[in-house]
Design an enzyme around this catalytic site. Sequence first.
Site, PDB file in Angstrom:
ATOM      1  N   GLU A 263       2.285  -0.947   4.302  1.00 42.26           N
ATOM      2  CA  GLU A 263       2.136   0.436   3.972  1.00 42.26           C
ATOM      3  C   GLU A 263       3.451   0.977   3.716  1.00 42.26           C
ATOM      4  O   GLU A 263       4.427   0.976   4.502  1.00 42.26           O
ATOM      5  CB  GLU A 263       1.343   1.127   4.917  1.00 42.26           C
ATOM      6  CG  GLU A 263       0.013   0.595   5.309  1.00 42.26           C
ATOM      7  CD  GLU A 263      -1.003   1.252   4.532  1.00 42.26           C
ATOM      8  OE1 GLU A 263      -0.741   1.954   3.678  1.00 42.26           O
ATOM      9  OE2 GLU A 263      -2.265   0.504   4.580  1.00 42.26           O
TER      10      GLU A 263
ATOM     11  N   ASP B 228      -3.516   2.814  -4.594  1.00 37.20           N
ATOM     12  CA  ASP B 228      -2.163   2.755  -4.159  1.00 37.20           C
ATOM     13  C   ASP B 228      -1.807   1.438  -4.402  1.00 37.20           C
ATOM     14  O   ASP B 228      -2.592   0.273  -4.554  1.00 37.20           O
ATOM     15  CB  ASP B 228      -2.113   3.084  -2.586  1.00 37.20           C
ATOM     16  CG  ASP B 228      -3.122   1.884  -1.845  1.00 37.20           C
ATOM     17  OD1 ASP B 228      -4.316   2.038  -2.016  1.00 37.20           O
ATOM     18  OD2 ASP B 228      -2.673   1.392  -0.937  1.00 37.20           O
TER      19      ASP B 228
ATOM     20  N   HIS C  75      -2.734  -2.897  -3.363  1.00 35.71           N
ATOM     21  CA  HIS C  75      -3.858  -2.617  -2.928  1.00 35.71           C
ATOM     22  C   HIS C  75      -4.913  -2.372  -4.163  1.00 35.71           C
ATOM     23  O   HIS C  75      -5.919  -2.909  -4.209  1.00 35.71           O
ATOM     24  CB  HIS C  75      -4.115  -1.424  -1.991  1.00 35.71           C
ATOM     25  CG  HIS C  75      -5.346  -1.187  -1.121  1.00 35.71           C
ATOM     26  ND1 HIS C  75      -5.464  -0.461  -0.347  1.00 35.71           N
ATOM     27  CD2 HIS C  75      -6.279  -2.214  -1.157  1.00 35.71           C
ATOM     28  CE1 HIS C  75      -6.692  -0.536   0.276  1.00 35.71           C
ATOM     29  NE2 HIS C  75      -7.185  -1.805  -0.051  1.00 35.71           N
TER      30      HIS C  75
ATOM     31  N   HIS D 125       0.745  -1.243   0.029  1.00 29.91           N
ATOM     32  CA  HIS D 125       0.255   0.137   0.020  1.00 29.91           C
ATOM     33  C   HIS D 125       0.836   1.416  -0.078  1.00 29.91           C
ATOM     34  O   HIS D 125       2.000   1.273   0.374  1.00 29.91           O
ATOM     35  CB  HIS D 125      -0.910   0.008   1.497  1.00 29.91           C
ATOM     36  CG  HIS D 125      -1.913  -1.041   1.316  1.00 29.91           C
ATOM     37  ND1 HIS D 125      -3.113  -0.721   1.227  1.00 29.91           N
ATOM     38  CD2 HIS D 125      -1.639  -2.217   2.163  1.00 29.91           C
ATOM     39  CE1 HIS D 125      -3.772  -2.015   1.698  1.00 29.91           C
ATOM     40  NE2 HIS D 125      -2.651  -2.786   2.057  1.00 29.91           N
TER      41      HIS D 125
HETATM   42 ZN   LIG Z   1      -4.232   0.590   0.456  1.00 33.95          ZN
END
Ligand SMILES: [Zn+2]
Length: 153
Positions: free
Chosen positions: A90, A139, A129, A8
């Site tokens: 992330e 993303d 994602h 992400h």
């Molecule tokens: Zn995401």
Amino acid sequence: MAELIVVHGISLPPGEFGGPWIDRLFTGNLPADAHPYFKEIAGRRVSAHALIRRDGQIVQYVPFGARAWHAGESEYQGRAGCNDFSIGIELEGEDEQPYEDAQYATLAALINALLAAYPSLSRDRVVGHSDIAPGRKTDPGGMFDWERLRRLG
Ligand SMILES: [Zn+2]
């Protein structure tokens, strides 16, 4: 069981790096009144297993063997609910800006460590994602260099 790694991108507020807000969001502690955008997202139950900051530092929020709430409504190869079987990583970033060298290095090292620790994972099952929630999520964005990640693997 973790069978998929989802990459992400996140920044809070969008486009700003380095603040405390991603930590605050993933620990359920984002103040809705600190920025207009936070009103929309404060109170949502979201988390990721780990965040890789712009300088490559990793922050882990959820044990890799436990479920995090990063994917939302999602589907991978016909299976819905990717939170049930994926690890969410992330990167602090934004769709339109290149990610940092240090982030690629850390991400590649983390993926290697996860592949070693969890035989249920596989290098071919590392997705964005946007791949599991197309139309809803963009993303890590078009600036994320998948080829580069593969070369580092
Ligand atoms: Zn995401």
